[in-house]
Write an enzyme that holds these catalytic residues in place. Sequence first.
Site, PDB file in Angstrom:
ATOM      1  N   ARG A  61       0.924  -1.226   0.082  1.00 50.71           N
ATOM      2  CA  ARG A  61       0.094   0.044  -0.112  1.00 50.71           C
ATOM      3  C   ARG A  61       0.956   1.221   0.113  1.00 50.71           C
ATOM      4  O   ARG A  61       0.588   2.085  -0.689  1.00 50.71           O
ATOM      5  CB  ARG A  61      -1.088  -0.057   1.134  1.00 50.71           C
ATOM      6  CG  ARG A  61      -1.994  -1.054   1.086  1.00 50.71           C
ATOM      7  CD  ARG A  61      -3.191  -0.887   2.031  1.00 50.71           C
ATOM      8  NE  ARG A  61      -3.784   0.390   1.898  1.00 50.71           N
ATOM      9  CZ  ARG A  61      -4.463   0.805   2.897  1.00 50.71           C
ATOM     10  NH1 ARG A  61      -4.756   0.097   4.172  1.00 50.71           N
ATOM     11  NH2 ARG A  61      -5.456   1.880   2.897  1.00 50.71           N
ATOM     12  N   ILE A  99      -5.257   6.860   5.511  1.00 46.72           N
ATOM     13  CA  ILE A  99      -3.859   6.886   6.011  1.00 46.72           C
ATOM     14  C   ILE A  99      -2.912   7.482   4.868  1.00 46.72           C
ATOM     15  O   ILE A  99      -1.603   7.567   5.215  1.00 46.72           O
ATOM     16  CB  ILE A  99      -3.443   5.602   6.574  1.00 46.72           C
ATOM     17  CG1 ILE A  99      -3.637   4.528   5.447  1.00 46.72           C
ATOM     18  CG2 ILE A  99      -4.379   5.086   7.541  1.00 46.72           C
ATOM     19  CD1 ILE A  99      -3.056   3.117   5.624  1.00 46.72           C
ATOM     20  N   HIS A 115      -7.120   7.914  11.442  1.00 48.18           N
ATOM     21  CA  HIS A 115      -6.727   6.546  11.626  1.00 48.18           C
ATOM     22  C   HIS A 115      -5.035   6.233  11.202  1.00 48.18           C
ATOM     23  O   HIS A 115      -4.799   5.335  10.921  1.00 48.18           O
ATOM     24  CB  HIS A 115      -7.400   5.686  10.390  1.00 48.18           C
ATOM     25  CG  HIS A 115      -9.040   5.619  10.763  1.00 48.18           C
ATOM     26  ND1 HIS A 115      -9.847   5.272   9.851  1.00 48.18           N
ATOM     27  CD2 HIS A 115      -9.685   5.646  11.951  1.00 48.18           C
ATOM     28  CE1 HIS A 115     -10.982   5.127  10.498  1.00 48.18           C
ATOM     29  NE2 HIS A 115     -10.920   5.382  11.802  1.00 48.18           N
TER      30      HIS A 115
HETATM   31  N1  APR Z   1     -15.600  10.054  -5.601  1.00 45.86           N
HETATM   32  C1  APR Z   1     -16.442  10.263  -4.268  1.00 45.86           C
HETATM   33  N2  APR Z   1     -16.995   9.129  -3.646  1.00 45.86           N
HETATM   34  C2  APR Z   1     -16.453   7.824  -3.878  1.00 45.86           C
HETATM   35  C3  APR Z   1     -15.839   7.666  -5.191  1.00 45.86           C
HETATM   36  C4  APR Z   1     -15.182   8.746  -5.804  1.00 45.86           C
HETATM   37  N3  APR Z   1     -14.734   8.588  -6.874  1.00 45.86           N
HETATM   38  N4  APR Z   1     -15.537   6.382  -4.937  1.00 45.86           N
HETATM   39  C5  APR Z   1     -15.985   5.616  -4.144  1.00 45.86           C
HETATM   40  N5  APR Z   1     -16.516   6.636  -3.293  1.00 45.86           N
HETATM   41  C6  APR Z   1     -17.470   6.269  -2.172  1.00 45.86           C
HETATM   42  C7  APR Z   1     -17.976   5.022  -2.131  1.00 45.86           C
HETATM   43  O1  APR Z   1     -19.403   5.283  -2.549  1.00 45.86           O
HETATM   44  C8  APR Z   1     -18.087   4.623  -0.619  1.00 45.86           C
HETATM   45  O2  APR Z   1     -19.256   5.141  -0.058  1.00 45.86           O
HETATM   46  O3  APR Z   1     -16.544   6.095  -1.030  1.00 45.86           O
HETATM   47  C9  APR Z   1     -16.780   5.455  -0.062  1.00 45.86           C
HETATM   48  C10 APR Z   1     -15.782   4.556   0.492  1.00 45.86           C
HETATM   49  O4  APR Z   1     -16.311   3.681   1.550  1.00 45.86           O
HETATM   50  P1  APR Z   1     -15.140   2.619   2.241  1.00 45.86           P
HETATM   51  O5  APR Z   1     -14.457   2.216   1.251  1.00 45.86           O
HETATM   52  O6  APR Z   1     -15.971   2.050   3.201  1.00 45.86           O
HETATM   53  O7  APR Z   1     -14.082   3.637   2.670  1.00 45.86           O
HETATM   54  P2  APR Z   1     -14.118   4.557   4.350  1.00 45.86           P
HETATM   55  O8  APR Z   1     -15.534   4.967   4.590  1.00 45.86           O
HETATM   56  O9  APR Z   1     -13.037   5.456   4.032  1.00 45.86           O
HETATM   57  O10 APR Z   1     -13.718   3.453   5.221  1.00 45.86           O
HETATM   58  C11 APR Z   1     -13.638   3.713   6.790  1.00 45.86           C
HETATM   59  O11 APR Z   1     -12.828   1.813   7.220  1.00 45.86           O
HETATM   60  O12 APR Z   1     -11.325  -0.246   6.941  1.00 45.86           O
HETATM   61  C12 APR Z   1     -11.387   1.096   7.370  1.00 45.86           C
HETATM   62  O13 APR Z   1      -9.757   2.320   8.343  1.00 45.86           O
HETATM   63  C13 APR Z   1     -10.324   2.108   7.013  1.00 45.86           C
HETATM   64  O14 APR Z   1     -10.358   4.401   7.144  1.00 45.86           O
HETATM   65  C14 APR Z   1     -11.096   3.195   6.498  1.00 45.86           C
HETATM   66  C15 APR Z   1     -12.526   2.985   7.325  1.00 45.86           C
END
Ligand code: APR
Length: 237
Positions: A61, A99, A115
Amino acid sequence: MSARQIRNIVILTGAGISAESGLGTFRDRGGIWEKFDWQKLATPEAFTADPESVHAFYNARRENLLAAQPNDAHRALAALELLWQAEERGQFLLVTQNIDDLHARGGSNEVLHMHGELLKSRCNHCGHLFEHEHAITPNTPCPACGRSGGLRPHVVWFGEMPLGLDTIYEALGACDLFVAIGTSGTVYPAAGFVTEAKAAGAWTVELSLQPGEVSTLFDERHYGPATKLVPEWAERV
Ligand code: APR
């Protein structure tokens, strides 16, 4: 809400803001936690059981991150911070669950990494925290105490306490505007920030590709790619 009423802003970003920079999100189709088992890679227990695999996951990563560039969404938030500070409009707190360091490289001055940070490591033996871009193995010695086997990525794993919560809750309790960008709203405590902000009387906005788990709690919602939504929203503010 008119611009004149907004003084204090809290912005929460998630993996979605860095998606268009080429960094994977976690829970979208093909996301990181679909390809990898977080229980084996992102818990203190996993690290104790199999440090080699955990290091290999974060080494990869880190390599991806070093090849990535900030995008227009990161830059728009940096420009907004600059404006807020130059005009002394009020408090501006950018909290990220990410991160990666793309907010800083996009020009943001202050970023609270709740985080942790992938480009930092720390030593479980002596507590030394340092910036680190290279791969780590269980044999890598700590640059401070020289002992090996103690280095770990400076990231918050499942089951560990997020960083900076006092600062975050204080800002949420005094904010007029709370904006969540590119986060699925599945991981607490971050997913609960919208409730805290609403309790403080703030206007709440969700900007993401699709509705997150707590999207119905937001006053205003816009769906689309962050590189389009965030600059447009920042312009309106
Ligand atoms: N523009 C805007 N939003 C987007 C895009 C984009 N191009 N691509 C994806 N998304 C949105 C998705 O619809 C989703 O709702 O971003 C979100 C990402 O969600 P997750 O993958 O769950 O990420 P996150 O919410 O940051 O996760 C929280 O989970 O595993 C842990 O520590 C990790 O910080 C992370 C935490």
